[in-house]
Design a protein around this motif. Structure first.
Motif, PDB file in Angstrom:
ATOM      1  N   PHE A  51      40.145  41.725  18.539  1.00  0.00           N
ATOM      2  CA  PHE A  51      40.494  43.127  18.229  1.00  0.00           C
ATOM      3  C   PHE A  51      42.034  43.120  19.052  1.00  0.00           C
ATOM      4  CE2 PHE A  51      36.156  43.839  18.125  1.00  0.00           C
ATOM      5  CZ  PHE A  51      35.948  44.118  16.715  1.00  0.00           C
ATOM      6  N   ASN A  52      41.973  42.406  20.060  1.00  0.00           N
ATOM      7  CA  ASN A  52      43.291  42.204  21.059  1.00  0.00           C
ATOM      8  C   ASN A  52      43.278  40.847  21.840  1.00  0.00           C
ATOM      9  OD1 ASN A  52      45.257  42.430  22.867  1.00  0.00           O
ATOM     10  ND2 ASN A  52      44.583  44.654  23.604  1.00  0.00           N
ATOM     11  N   GLY A  53      44.330  40.174  21.140  1.00  0.00           N
ATOM     12  CA  GLY A  53      44.230  38.827  21.596  1.00  0.00           C
ATOM     13  C   GLY A  53      44.598  38.542  22.985  1.00  0.00           C
ATOM     14  N   TRP A  54      45.102  39.479  23.879  1.00  0.00           N
ATOM     15  CA  TRP A  54      45.244  39.501  25.445  1.00  0.00           C
ATOM     16  C   TRP A  54      43.881  39.633  25.993  1.00  0.00           C
ATOM     17  CZ3 TRP A  54      49.398  37.508  26.624  1.00  0.00           C
ATOM     18  CH2 TRP A  54      50.797  37.365  25.868  1.00  0.00           C
ATOM     19  N   PHE A  55      42.974  40.307  25.265  1.00  0.00           N
ATOM     20  CA  PHE A  55      41.803  40.584  26.093  1.00  0.00           C
ATOM     21  C   PHE A  55      40.811  39.517  26.126  1.00  0.00           C
ATOM     22  CE2 PHE A  55      41.553  45.504  25.884  1.00  0.00           C
ATOM     23  CZ  PHE A  55      42.733  45.613  26.330  1.00  0.00           C
ATOM     24  N   THR A  56      40.941  38.339  26.728  1.00  0.00           N
ATOM     25  CA  THR A  56      40.021  37.288  26.866  1.00  0.00           C
ATOM     26  C   THR A  56      38.883  37.728  27.483  1.00  0.00           C
ATOM     27  OG1 THR A  56      41.191  36.451  28.908  1.00  0.00           O
ATOM     28  CG2 THR A  56      42.323  35.676  27.103  1.00  0.00           C
ATOM     29  N   LYS A  57      37.909  36.840  27.442  1.00  0.00           N
ATOM     30  CA  LYS A  57      36.788  37.221  28.152  1.00  0.00           C
ATOM     31  C   LYS A  57      36.724  37.059  29.459  1.00  0.00           C
ATOM     32  CE  LYS A  57      31.667  35.786  27.931  1.00  0.00           C
ATOM     33  NZ  LYS A  57      30.624  34.778  27.405  1.00  0.00           N
ATOM     34  N   ASN A  58      37.537  36.289  30.178  1.00  0.00           N
ATOM     35  CA  ASN A  58      37.754  36.184  31.321  1.00  0.00           C
ATOM     36  C   ASN A  58      38.280  37.352  32.062  1.00  0.00           C
ATOM     37  OD1 ASN A  58      39.940  35.459  33.683  1.00  0.00           O
ATOM     38  ND2 ASN A  58      38.404  34.307  34.211  1.00  0.00           N
ATOM     39  N   ASN A  59      39.422  37.923  31.325  1.00  0.00           N
ATOM     40  CA  ASN A  59      40.047  39.111  31.692  1.00  0.00           C
ATOM     41  C   ASN A  59      39.122  40.470  31.567  1.00  0.00           C
ATOM     42  OD1 ASN A  59      42.335  38.266  32.790  1.00  0.00           O
ATOM     43  ND2 ASN A  59      43.538  38.277  30.830  1.00  0.00           N
ATOM     44  N   VAL A  60      38.407  40.326  30.484  1.00  0.00           N
ATOM     45  CA  VAL A  60      37.379  41.594  30.364  1.00  0.00           C
ATOM     46  C   VAL A  60      36.458  41.651  31.356  1.00  0.00           C
ATOM     47  CG1 VAL A  60      35.499  42.688  28.897  1.00  0.00           C
ATOM     48  CG2 VAL A  60      37.824  41.799  27.682  1.00  0.00           C
ATOM     49  N   LEU A  61      35.764  40.394  31.549  1.00  0.00           N
ATOM     50  CA  LEU A  61      34.763  40.410  32.737  1.00  0.00           C
ATOM     51  C   LEU A  61      35.452  40.855  34.155  1.00  0.00           C
ATOM     52  CD1 LEU A  61      32.791  37.145  31.663  1.00  0.00           C
ATOM     53  CD2 LEU A  61      31.947  39.423  31.551  1.00  0.00           C
ATOM     54  N   LYS A  62      36.796  40.458  34.390  1.00  0.00           N
ATOM     55  CA  LYS A  62      37.461  40.591  35.445  1.00  0.00           C
ATOM     56  C   LYS A  62      37.334  42.411  35.676  1.00  0.00           C
ATOM     57  CE  LYS A  62      40.226  36.811  36.607  1.00  0.00           C
ATOM     58  NZ  LYS A  62      41.695  36.148  36.806  1.00  0.00           N
ATOM     59  N   ALA A  63      37.692  42.917  34.656  1.00  0.00           N
ATOM     60  CA  ALA A  63      37.659  44.388  34.779  1.00  0.00           C
ATOM     61  C   ALA A  63      36.342  45.076  34.940  1.00  0.00           C
ATOM     62  CB  ALA A  63      38.048  44.963  33.133  1.00  0.00           C
ATOM     63  N   PHE A  64      35.240  44.523  34.209  1.00  0.00           N
ATOM     64  CA  PHE A  64      33.993  44.735  34.569  1.00  0.00           C
ATOM     65  C   PHE A  64      33.562  44.685  36.042  1.00  0.00           C
ATOM     66  CE2 PHE A  64      33.624  45.403  30.136  1.00  0.00           C
ATOM     67  CZ  PHE A  64      32.537  46.114  29.874  1.00  0.00           C
ATOM     68  N   GLU A  65      33.679  43.669  36.408  1.00  0.00           N
ATOM     69  CA  GLU A  65      33.603  43.250  37.855  1.00  0.00           C
ATOM     70  C   GLU A  65      34.247  44.311  38.871  1.00  0.00           C
ATOM     71  OE1 GLU A  65      33.986  39.450  40.829  1.00  0.00           O
ATOM     72  OE2 GLU A  65      34.442  39.138  38.743  1.00  0.00           O
ATOM     73  N   SER A  66      35.496  44.389  38.553  1.00  0.00           N
ATOM     74  CA  SER A  66      36.313  45.385  39.367  1.00  0.00           C
ATOM     75  C   SER A  66      35.808  46.862  39.325  1.00  0.00           C
ATOM     76  CB  SER A  66      37.692  45.573  38.859  1.00  0.00           C
ATOM     77  OG  SER A  66      38.394  46.445  39.603  1.00  0.00           O
ATOM     78  N   GLY A 330      46.435  39.425  46.441  1.00  0.00           N
ATOM     79  CA  GLY A 330      45.179  39.117  45.684  1.00  0.00           C
ATOM     80  C   GLY A 330      44.362  40.642  45.394  1.00  0.00           C
ATOM     81  N   GLN A 331      44.989  41.818  45.976  1.00  0.00           N
ATOM     82  CA  GLN A 331      44.010  43.214  45.650  1.00  0.00           C
ATOM     83  C   GLN A 331      44.708  43.891  44.849  1.00  0.00           C
ATOM     84  OE1 GLN A 331      40.726  43.561  47.160  1.00  0.00           O
ATOM     85  NE2 GLN A 331      41.206  41.406  47.587  1.00  0.00           N
ATOM     86  N   THR A 332      45.758  43.812  44.277  1.00  0.00           N
ATOM     87  CA  THR A 332      46.555  44.773  43.406  1.00  0.00           C
ATOM     88  C   THR A 332      45.921  45.334  42.427  1.00  0.00           C
ATOM     89  OG1 THR A 332      47.906  43.100  41.848  1.00  0.00           O
ATOM     90  CG2 THR A 332      48.897  43.735  44.096  1.00  0.00           C
ATOM     91  N   GLN A 333      44.844  44.171  41.602  1.00  0.00           N
ATOM     92  CA  GLN A 333      44.007  44.475  40.488  1.00  0.00           C
ATOM     93  C   GLN A 333      42.741  44.909  40.830  1.00  0.00           C
ATOM     94  OE1 GLN A 333      45.205  45.139  37.807  1.00  0.00           O
ATOM     95  NE2 GLN A 333      47.086  44.107  37.524  1.00  0.00           N
ATOM     96  N   ARG A 334      42.409  45.503  42.250  1.00  0.00           N
ATOM     97  CA  ARG A 334      41.310  45.800  42.620  1.00  0.00           C
ATOM     98  C   ARG A 334      41.564  47.172  43.421  1.00  0.00           C
ATOM     99  NH1 ARG A 334      37.128  42.289  42.115  1.00  0.00           N
ATOM    100  NH2 ARG A 334      37.361  40.474  41.548  1.00  0.00           N
ATOM    101  N   PRO A 335      42.093  48.098  42.669  1.00  0.00           N
ATOM    102  CA  PRO A 335      42.302  49.632  43.526  1.00  0.00           C
ATOM    103  C   PRO A 335      41.059  50.130  43.909  1.00  0.00           C
ATOM    104  CG  PRO A 335      42.700  49.886  41.201  1.00  0.00           C
ATOM    105  CD  PRO A 335      42.446  48.451  41.275  1.00  0.00           C
ATOM    106  N   LYS A 336      41.217  51.028  44.988  1.00  0.00           N
ATOM    107  CA  LYS A 336      40.127  51.775  45.285  1.00  0.00           C
ATOM    108  C   LYS A 336      39.988  52.943  44.729  1.00  0.00           C
ATOM    109  CE  LYS A 336      39.324  48.963  48.882  1.00  0.00           C
ATOM    110  NZ  LYS A 336      37.955  48.207  48.733  1.00  0.00           N
ATOM    111  N   LEU A 337      38.907  53.944  44.429  1.00  0.00           N
ATOM    112  CA  LEU A 337      38.863  54.997  43.505  1.00  0.00           C
ATOM    113  C   LEU A 337      39.929  55.996  43.873  1.00  0.00           C
ATOM    114  CD1 LEU A 337      34.965  55.289  43.445  1.00  0.00           C
ATOM    115  CD2 LEU A 337      36.375  54.579  41.537  1.00  0.00           C
TER     116      LEU A 337
END
Length: 353
Positions: A51-66, A330-337
Protein backbone atom coordinates in the motif's frame (compact mmCIF):
# COMPACT_ATOMS: atom_id res chain seq x y z
CA UNK A 1 -14.13 5.19 32.55
CA UNK A 2 -11.46 6.89 34.63
CA UNK A 3 -7.93 7.82 33.66
CA UNK A 4 -6.39 4.74 35.31
CA UNK A 5 -8.58 2.48 33.17
CA UNK A 6 -7.80 4.38 29.99
CA UNK A 7 -4.13 4.27 30.81
CA UNK A 8 -4.26 0.51 31.45
CA UNK A 9 -5.74 -0.06 28.00
CA UNK A 10 -2.70 1.54 26.40
CA UNK A 11 -0.33 -0.39 28.68
CA UNK A 12 -2.00 -3.53 27.33
CA UNK A 13 -1.56 -2.23 23.79
CA UNK A 14 2.14 -1.61 24.48
CA UNK A 15 2.54 -5.18 25.72
CA UNK A 16 0.86 -6.37 22.52
CA UNK A 17 3.20 -4.24 20.38
CA UNK A 18 6.27 -5.74 22.05
CA UNK A 19 5.62 -9.00 20.22
CA UNK A 20 6.55 -7.30 16.94
CA UNK A 21 10.15 -6.20 16.41
CA UNK A 22 13.00 -6.75 14.00
CA UNK A 23 14.78 -9.15 16.31
CA UNK A 24 11.85 -11.54 16.60
CA UNK A 25 8.12 -11.73 16.01
CA UNK A 26 6.81 -13.96 18.77
CA UNK A 27 3.18 -14.68 19.66
CA UNK A 28 2.12 -15.14 23.27
CA UNK A 29 -0.35 -18.00 22.91
CA UNK A 30 -1.80 -17.44 26.38
CA UNK A 31 -3.26 -14.06 25.50
CA UNK A 32 -6.92 -13.92 24.52
CA UNK A 33 -6.24 -10.67 22.68
CA UNK A 34 -3.66 -12.46 20.56
CA UNK A 35 -6.24 -15.03 19.49
CA UNK A 36 -8.25 -12.21 17.93
CA UNK A 37 -5.65 -9.68 16.84
CA UNK A 38 -2.12 -11.08 16.43
CA UNK A 39 -2.60 -12.60 12.97
CA UNK A 40 -4.52 -9.55 11.73
CA UNK A 41 -1.70 -7.22 12.75
CA UNK A 42 0.93 -9.54 11.31
CA UNK A 43 -0.89 -9.65 7.97
CA UNK A 44 -0.98 -5.86 7.79
CA UNK A 45 2.70 -5.63 8.71
CA UNK A 46 3.56 -8.07 5.94
CA UNK A 47 1.36 -6.24 3.42
CA UNK A 48 2.22 -2.65 4.39
CA UNK A 49 4.66 -2.20 1.53
CA UNK A 50 1.96 -3.11 -1.01
CA UNK A 51 0.00 0.00 0.00
CA UNK A 52 2.96 2.32 0.60
CA UNK A 53 6.27 1.48 -1.01
CA UNK A 54 8.21 3.28 1.75
CA UNK A 55 6.63 1.15 4.50
CA UNK A 56 9.06 -1.74 4.43
CA UNK A 57 8.54 -4.51 6.96
CA UNK A 58 11.71 -3.42 8.72
CA UNK A 59 10.46 0.16 9.13
CA UNK A 60 6.98 -0.87 10.24
CA UNK A 61 8.46 -3.15 12.88
CA UNK A 62 10.70 -0.31 14.07
CA UNK A 63 7.60 1.80 14.63
CA UNK A 64 5.88 -0.99 16.58
CA UNK A 65 9.02 -1.56 18.61
CA UNK A 66 9.31 2.12 19.47
CA UNK A 67 5.70 2.34 20.65
CA UNK A 68 6.04 -0.91 22.56
CA UNK A 69 8.91 0.65 24.50
CA UNK A 70 6.95 3.87 25.11
CA UNK A 71 3.61 2.45 26.27
CA UNK A 72 4.58 1.11 29.66
CA UNK A 73 2.97 1.72 33.05
CA UNK A 74 6.09 3.59 34.18
CA UNK A 75 6.25 5.89 31.15
CA UNK A 76 2.54 6.67 31.06
CA UNK A 77 2.49 7.44 34.79
CA UNK A 78 5.59 9.66 34.57
CA UNK A 79 4.05 11.55 31.66
CA UNK A 80 0.51 12.02 32.95
CA UNK A 81 1.18 12.82 36.60
CA UNK A 82 2.27 16.33 35.57
CA UNK A 83 -1.32 17.13 34.52
CA UNK A 84 -4.64 17.44 36.33
CA UNK A 85 -6.69 15.10 34.17
CA UNK A 86 -10.12 14.89 35.72
CA UNK A 87 -13.34 13.36 34.47
CA UNK A 88 -14.62 15.45 31.56
CA UNK A 89 -18.35 16.08 31.91
CA UNK A 90 -18.81 16.89 28.24
CA UNK A 91 -16.13 15.28 26.06
CA UNK A 92 -15.26 17.30 22.98
CA UNK A 93 -15.06 15.92 19.45
CA UNK A 94 -11.46 16.43 18.36
CA UNK A 95 -10.62 16.04 14.68
CA UNK A 96 -7.18 14.54 14.04
CA UNK A 97 -5.86 15.03 10.51
CA UNK A 98 -2.89 12.73 10.15
CA UNK A 99 0.21 12.71 7.97
CA UNK A 100 1.40 9.46 6.42
CA UNK A 101 5.12 9.90 5.98
CA UNK A 102 6.17 7.16 8.43
CA UNK A 103 4.23 4.27 10.04
CA UNK A 104 1.90 5.27 12.90
CA UNK A 105 3.02 8.89 12.66
CA UNK A 106 -0.32 10.18 13.98
CA UNK A 107 -0.60 7.77 16.88
CA UNK A 108 0.59 10.21 19.56
CA UNK A 109 -2.26 12.64 18.82
CA UNK A 110 -4.72 9.73 18.92
CA UNK A 111 -3.27 8.64 22.26
CA UNK A 112 -3.50 12.14 23.76
CA UNK A 113 -7.13 12.64 22.73
CA UNK A 114 -8.30 9.34 24.20
CA UNK A 115 -6.28 9.60 27.41
CA UNK A 116 -7.73 13.01 28.15
CA UNK A 117 -11.25 11.58 27.75
CA UNK A 118 -12.24 13.32 24.51
CA UNK A 119 -13.65 11.72 21.36
CA UNK A 120 -11.36 11.23 18.36
CA UNK A 121 -12.58 11.85 14.82
CA UNK A 122 -9.71 10.60 12.71
CA UNK A 123 -8.97 11.52 9.13
CA UNK A 124 -6.09 9.33 8.04
CA UNK A 125 -3.61 9.81 5.26
CA UNK A 126 -4.10 7.47 2.32
CA UNK A 127 -0.44 6.55 2.81
CA UNK A 128 -1.03 5.08 6.29
CA UNK A 129 -4.60 3.94 6.84
CA UNK A 130 -4.48 0.28 7.85
CA UNK A 131 -2.93 0.12 11.31
CA UNK A 132 -4.94 2.63 13.34
CA UNK A 133 -8.35 1.03 12.65
CA UNK A 134 -6.90 -2.26 13.91
CA UNK A 135 -5.58 -0.51 17.01
CA UNK A 136 -9.03 1.01 17.56
CA UNK A 137 -10.65 -2.45 17.37
CA UNK A 138 -8.07 -3.75 19.85
CA UNK A 139 -8.93 -0.97 22.32
CA UNK A 140 -12.67 -1.40 21.81
CA UNK A 141 -12.44 -5.12 22.51
CA UNK A 142 -10.26 -4.58 25.56
CA UNK A 143 -12.72 -2.04 26.94
CA UNK A 144 -16.07 -1.31 25.21
CA UNK A 145 -15.81 2.25 26.54
CA UNK A 146 -13.77 3.10 23.45
CA UNK A 147 -16.54 2.07 21.00
CA UNK A 148 -18.17 5.48 21.11
CA UNK A 149 -14.92 7.38 21.42
CA UNK A 150 -13.29 6.70 18.03
CA UNK A 151 -14.59 7.56 14.56
CA UNK A 152 -12.79 7.27 11.24
CA UNK A 153 -13.93 9.42 8.33
CA UNK A 154 -12.97 10.36 4.80
CA UNK A 155 -15.69 12.99 4.55
CA UNK A 156 -15.59 16.71 5.20
CA UNK A 157 -15.05 17.38 8.88
CA UNK A 158 -18.13 18.91 10.48
CA UNK A 159 -19.64 19.11 13.97
CA UNK A 160 -16.22 19.21 15.63
CA UNK A 161 -14.94 21.15 18.62
CA UNK A 162 -11.17 21.24 18.00
CA UNK A 163 -8.59 20.21 15.42
CA UNK A 164 -5.11 18.73 15.45
CA UNK A 165 -3.73 18.73 11.92
CA UNK A 166 -0.32 17.74 10.60
CA UNK A 167 0.87 18.43 7.08
CA UNK A 168 3.14 20.50 4.87
CA UNK A 169 3.53 24.26 4.78
CA UNK A 170 1.07 24.30 1.86
CA UNK A 171 -1.59 22.17 3.56
CA UNK A 172 -1.16 24.23 6.73
CA UNK A 173 -2.53 27.26 4.89
CA UNK A 174 -5.57 25.20 3.92
CA UNK A 175 -5.98 23.96 7.49
CA UNK A 176 -5.75 27.50 8.87
CA UNK A 177 -8.39 28.72 6.41
CA UNK A 178 -10.91 25.98 7.18
CA UNK A 179 -10.20 25.27 10.83
CA UNK A 180 -8.97 28.61 12.14
CA UNK A 181 -12.27 29.21 13.94
CA UNK A 182 -11.73 26.13 16.14
CA UNK A 183 -9.18 25.64 18.91
CA UNK A 184 -6.37 24.03 16.95
CA UNK A 185 -2.85 22.75 16.65
CA UNK A 186 -1.68 23.04 13.05
CA UNK A 187 1.76 21.64 12.29
CA UNK A 188 3.89 22.58 9.29
CA UNK A 189 7.12 21.25 7.81
CA UNK A 190 9.94 20.71 10.26
CA UNK A 191 13.27 18.93 9.98
CA UNK A 192 15.84 17.65 12.42
CA UNK A 193 19.52 18.50 12.53
CA UNK A 194 22.69 17.09 14.03
CA UNK A 195 25.75 18.86 15.39
CA UNK A 196 29.08 17.14 14.87
CA UNK A 197 31.96 18.40 17.00
CA UNK A 198 34.72 16.23 15.51
CA UNK A 199 35.22 14.34 18.78
CA UNK A 200 32.76 11.55 17.95
CA UNK A 201 33.80 7.91 17.81
CA UNK A 202 32.92 5.71 14.84
CA UNK A 203 30.26 4.03 17.00
CA UNK A 204 28.65 7.40 17.79
CA UNK A 205 28.59 8.36 14.12
CA UNK A 206 27.01 5.00 13.31
CA UNK A 207 24.23 5.89 15.72
CA UNK A 208 23.84 9.19 13.88
CA UNK A 209 23.39 7.05 10.77
CA UNK A 210 20.28 5.56 12.40
CA UNK A 211 18.87 9.07 12.76
CA UNK A 212 19.61 9.80 9.09
CA UNK A 213 18.51 6.59 7.37
CA UNK A 214 15.68 5.20 9.50
CA UNK A 215 12.38 5.51 7.62
CA UNK A 216 14.51 6.57 4.60
CA UNK A 217 14.81 10.02 6.16
CA UNK A 218 11.11 10.75 5.66
CA UNK A 219 10.25 11.64 9.26
CA UNK A 220 10.30 15.11 10.78
CA UNK A 221 12.66 13.63 13.40
CA UNK A 222 14.97 12.28 10.67
CA UNK A 223 18.26 14.19 10.50
CA UNK A 224 18.28 16.02 7.17
CA UNK A 225 21.13 18.42 7.91
CA UNK A 226 24.39 18.35 9.83
CA UNK A 227 26.54 21.15 11.19
CA UNK A 228 30.26 20.46 11.14
CA UNK A 229 33.32 22.40 12.35
CA UNK A 230 35.61 24.05 9.82
CA UNK A 231 38.00 21.64 8.09
CA UNK A 232 35.96 18.62 9.23
CA UNK A 233 37.19 15.33 7.74
CA UNK A 234 34.10 13.86 6.07
CA UNK A 235 35.87 10.52 5.62
CA UNK A 236 35.18 9.88 9.32
CA UNK A 237 31.45 10.26 8.67
CA UNK A 238 31.45 8.28 5.43
CA UNK A 239 33.33 5.40 7.05
CA UNK A 240 30.71 5.21 9.80
CA UNK A 241 27.77 5.53 7.42
CA UNK A 242 29.02 2.65 5.27
CA UNK A 243 27.15 0.38 7.67
CA UNK A 244 23.95 1.55 5.93
CA UNK A 245 25.07 1.05 2.34
CA UNK A 246 22.42 -1.62 1.70
CA UNK A 247 19.82 1.15 1.56
CA UNK A 248 20.76 1.79 -2.07
CA UNK A 249 19.42 -1.66 -2.96
CA UNK A 250 15.90 -0.44 -2.25
CA UNK A 251 14.57 0.70 -5.63
CA UNK A 252 12.56 3.74 -4.54
CA UNK A 253 15.54 5.08 -2.61
CA UNK A 254 17.92 4.31 -5.50
CA UNK A 255 15.67 6.18 -7.94
CA UNK A 256 15.73 9.26 -5.71
CA UNK A 257 19.50 9.00 -5.32
CA UNK A 258 20.06 8.78 -9.09
CA UNK A 259 17.62 11.62 -9.86
CA UNK A 260 18.99 14.04 -7.27
CA UNK A 261 22.57 13.26 -8.20
CA UNK A 262 21.81 14.00 -11.85
CA UNK A 263 20.17 17.32 -10.90
CA UNK A 264 23.14 18.34 -8.77
CA UNK A 265 25.67 17.45 -11.44
CA UNK A 266 23.78 19.21 -14.24
CA UNK A 267 23.46 22.27 -12.02
CA UNK A 268 27.20 22.13 -11.32
CA UNK A 269 26.63 21.87 -7.56
CA UNK A 270 29.55 20.55 -5.58
CA UNK A 271 28.63 17.38 -3.74
CA UNK A 272 30.38 14.69 -1.75
CA UNK A 273 29.01 11.19 -2.26
CA UNK A 274 29.82 7.56 -1.56
CA UNK A 275 27.46 5.63 -3.79
CA UNK A 276 24.39 5.69 -1.52
CA UNK A 277 24.18 9.13 0.09
CA UNK A 278 25.19 12.63 -0.97
CA UNK A 279 26.42 15.55 1.12
CA UNK A 280 25.66 19.02 -0.20
CA UNK A 281 26.64 22.32 1.42
CA UNK A 282 23.38 24.20 1.79
CA UNK A 283 21.83 26.67 4.25
CA UNK A 284 18.37 25.08 4.01
CA UNK A 285 17.09 22.48 6.46
CA UNK A 286 14.89 20.26 4.27
CA UNK A 287 17.04 18.03 2.09
CA UNK A 288 15.79 15.61 -0.59
CA UNK A 289 15.84 11.85 -0.08
CA UNK A 290 19.38 10.39 -0.27
CA UNK A 291 20.89 13.82 0.44
CA UNK A 292 22.20 15.35 3.65
CA UNK A 293 22.76 19.08 3.71
CA UNK A 294 25.72 20.36 5.70
CA UNK A 295 26.89 23.71 6.96
CA UNK A 296 30.13 24.74 8.66
CA UNK A 297 30.22 26.55 11.98
CA UNK A 298 33.02 28.50 13.67
CA UNK A 299 31.63 28.77 17.18
CA UNK A 300 29.46 26.24 19.02
CA UNK A 301 27.79 29.03 21.00
CA UNK A 302 27.01 31.03 17.87
CA UNK A 303 25.56 27.91 16.29
CA UNK A 304 23.24 27.47 19.28
CA UNK A 305 22.03 31.05 18.80
CA UNK A 306 21.37 30.39 15.12
CA UNK A 307 19.40 27.23 15.89
CA UNK A 308 17.39 29.11 18.50
CA UNK A 309 16.54 31.76 15.90
CA UNK A 310 15.48 29.03 13.45
CA UNK A 311 13.60 26.95 16.05
CA UNK A 312 10.32 27.04 14.10
CA UNK A 313 11.97 25.06 11.32
CA UNK A 314 13.58 22.44 13.58
CA UNK A 315 11.94 19.43 15.21
CA UNK A 316 14.89 18.20 17.25
CA UNK A 317 18.66 18.58 17.53
CA UNK A 318 20.90 15.52 17.77
CA UNK A 319 24.26 15.98 19.44
CA UNK A 320 26.29 14.08 22.00
CA UNK A 321 27.23 17.23 23.90
CA UNK A 322 25.42 17.64 27.22
CA UNK A 323 23.10 20.50 26.35
CA UNK A 324 19.51 20.69 27.56
CA UNK A 325 16.98 19.45 24.97
CA UNK A 326 19.61 17.82 22.76
CA UNK A 327 18.88 14.25 21.70
CA UNK A 328 21.70 11.73 21.77
CA UNK A 329 22.75 10.17 18.47
CA UNK A 330 20.57 7.18 17.63
CA UNK A 331 17.56 8.45 19.60
CA UNK A 332 15.76 10.93 17.33
CA UNK A 333 13.21 8.35 16.22
CA UNK A 334 12.56 7.16 19.77
CA UNK A 335 10.89 10.17 21.38
CA UNK A 336 9.51 9.99 24.90
CA UNK A 337 5.78 10.40 25.41
CA UNK A 338 6.41 13.92 26.70
CA UNK A 339 8.50 14.96 23.66
CA UNK A 340 5.77 16.82 21.77
CA UNK A 341 5.89 17.56 18.06
CA UNK A 342 6.77 21.22 17.44
CA UNK A 343 7.17 21.57 21.24
CA UNK A 344 3.42 22.16 21.58
CA UNK A 345 1.98 20.42 24.62
CA UNK A 346 -0.89 18.43 23.10
CA UNK A 347 -2.29 17.26 26.44
CA UNK A 348 -2.35 20.78 27.86
CA UNK A 349 -4.14 21.95 24.71
CA UNK A 350 -6.76 19.21 25.07
CA UNK A 351 -7.36 19.94 28.72
CA UNK A 352 -8.20 23.56 27.91
CA UNK A 353 -10.54 23.29 24.93
Amino acid sequence: MNLAQRKQAFVELGTFFKQFNNSKIEKNNESELNTLFFDAFLMQINRAQEFNGWFTKNNVLKAFESWGEALTEENLTKWLTTYKIEAIKTPKKVAIIMAGNIPLVGFHDFLCVLLTGHNAMVKQSSNDKHFLPLIAKFLEYYNPYFKNKITFTEDKLTAIDAVIATGSNNTARYFEHYFGKYPNIIRKNRNSVAIITGKESKEELELLGEDIFQYFGLGCRSVSKIFVPKNYNFELLFNALFKFNDIINYKKYENNYDYNKAVYLMSLFKILENGFVMLKEDTNYASPIATIFYEYYDSFDNLLLKLKTDKDEIQCIACNENVVDFVKFGQTQRPKLWNYADNIDTVEFLLNI
